[in-house]
Every structure is written in structure tokens, then in C-alpha cells.
Scaffold this motif. Structure first.
Motif, mmCIF file in Angstrom:
data_model
loop_
_atom_site.group_PDB
_atom_site.id
_atom_site.type_symbol
_atom_site.label_atom_id
_atom_site.label_comp_id
_atom_site.label_asym_id
_atom_site.label_seq_id
_atom_site.Cartn_x
_atom_site.Cartn_y
_atom_site.Cartn_z
ATOM 1 N N MET A 1 0.857 -1.157 0.000
ATOM 2 C CA MET A 1 0.000 0.000 0.000
ATOM 3 C C MET A 1 0.914 1.235 0.000
ATOM 4 N N ARG A 80 -2.366 6.855 4.680
ATOM 5 C CA ARG A 80 -2.460 5.971 3.520
ATOM 6 C C ARG A 80 -3.262 6.635 2.402
ATOM 7 N N GLU A 96 5.969 3.430 1.280
ATOM 8 C CA GLU A 96 5.142 2.238 1.257
ATOM 9 C C GLU A 96 4.739 1.974 2.697
ATOM 10 N N CYS A 97 3.514 1.554 2.916
ATOM 11 C CA CYS A 97 3.115 1.262 4.293
ATOM 12 C C CYS A 97 2.446 -0.111 4.367
ATOM 13 N N CYS A 98 2.568 -0.711 5.524
ATOM 14 C CA CYS A 98 1.911 -1.993 5.766
ATOM 15 C C CYS A 98 1.411 -2.006 7.208
ATOM 16 N N ASP A 99 0.290 -2.653 7.415
ATOM 17 C CA ASP A 99 -0.346 -2.698 8.723
ATOM 18 C C ASP A 99 0.045 -3.961 9.472
ATOM 19 N N ARG A 100 0.201 -3.809 10.772
ATOM 20 C CA ARG A 100 0.555 -4.907 11.659
ATOM 21 C C ARG A 100 -0.323 -4.840 12.916
ATOM 22 N N ARG A 136 0.963 0.906 11.781
ATOM 23 C CA ARG A 136 1.207 1.051 10.345
ATOM 24 C C ARG A 136 2.658 1.483 10.167
ATOM 25 N N LYS A 141 10.524 3.120 -0.030
ATOM 26 C CA LYS A 141 10.503 1.983 -0.953
ATOM 27 C C LYS A 141 11.883 1.568 -1.435
#
Length: 158
Positions: A1, A80, A96-100, A136, A141
Motif C-alpha cells: 500500500m 495511507r 510504502e506502508c503496511c499494517d501490523r 502502520r 521503498k
């Protein structure tokens, strides 16, 4: 994302309050810090702490952090989505982000000198197990270096 990171100088607590109102959703949480106390995780902006020395508002779309700088405030947004971010200057353009998942301590755990507080919209105490909060990660990148970790509201199904 894909993510967005930006900053903005905010000249007063009234302007900061307007910015918070603009970026908040019906499922936003607040955490405000003063030199002597913290608000806890609250579903409404805690008047007795606002604007504080620093704080954050977070929801499923973004986290807005603020910190007092003289008579003004520095605001940082970790998002986001780019919508409604007028006046923010981007920090880089390759996020770039990612959820945890995230883990929160219960009010009876002894990790803190005082119990940690979770408050609802009417200042009622909330069971921390019913709050769906995550993290997040915002990473550049090209290098894959994580520069920011924001709080986010997760759906019950996450």
C-alpha cells in the motif's frame, strides 16, 4: 500500500483544533501528553489535556502528530490517503506502508506507575480488549528502511 508523509507549521491551538476536526473520522482516537501527565487513549479529544505539549490523533486512514514549538505547533501526518491534506509539505514521495497488529497493556498490568486509561466518547472507561488498534509501518521503498510507525484503527476482522 502506498503511503504519504507530510508536515505543516500550525500557528495556534485553535488552528490545530480545526485541523484535528477536519482529519478526524467517527472512529478516531487521541493521545495527548503534557510534561506531568498523559491522557490515555481517548475516543474524544480530552479538553483537560489539549493542546498539551504533544499528542496524536489516529484513525484507519492516518495519524496526525503535533508537538509544541515555541508558540506554534509542528504537525506531522502519516497517511495511507492524501485527501484533505492542504498545506502539508510532503517528506519524500516514495513511501510504502503496511499494517501490523499491536498489543496494549491492560489497566491492571504493572508496567506503568499508574493504570493506563482507555476512555470512550462520554469519558467512560473502555475495556482495552474491545479497542481494535494496530500499527502502520512507513518505509522508504528504495531502501526498505522503516522511518515511522503510526497507530491505526483496525477492522474487527483484521
Amino acid at each position: 500500500m502506498t503511503g504519504y508523509v507530510g508536515f505543516k507549521q500550525v500557528s495556534s491551538s485553535a488552528e490545530l483544533k480545526n485541523l484535528l476536526d477536519k482529519l478526524a473520522t467517527d472512529k478516531s482516537y487521541y493521545f495527548v501528553r503534557s510534561p506531568h501527565a498523559v491522557s490515555g487513549i481517548c475516543m474524544k479529544l480530552p479538553d483537560e489535556f489539549f493542546p498539551g505539549f504533544e499528542g496524536q490523533m489516529f484513525n484507519a486512514d492516518r495519524e496526525l502528530r503535533w508537538k509544541k514549538q515555541g508558540s506554534a505547533y509542528q504537525a506531522l501526518v502519516l497517511s495511507r490517503v492524501e485527501a484533505d491534506l492542504e498545506g502539508f509539505e510532503p517528506i519524500g514521495d516514495n513511501w510504502e506502508c503496511c499494517d501490523r497488529a499491536a498489543y496494549f497493556h491492560g489497566i491492571d498490568e504493572t508496567k506503568f506507575p499508574k493504570s493506563f486509561i482507555y476512555k470512550g466518547e462520554n469519558d467512560e472507561k473502555l475495556d482495552f480488549n474491545n479497542i481494535s488498534i494496530g500499527q502502520r509501518y512507513f518505509q522508504e521503498k528504495r531502501t526498505a528502511t522503516v522511518h515511522f510507525v503510526a497507530l491505526t484503527v483496525r477492522s474487527i476482522n483484521d
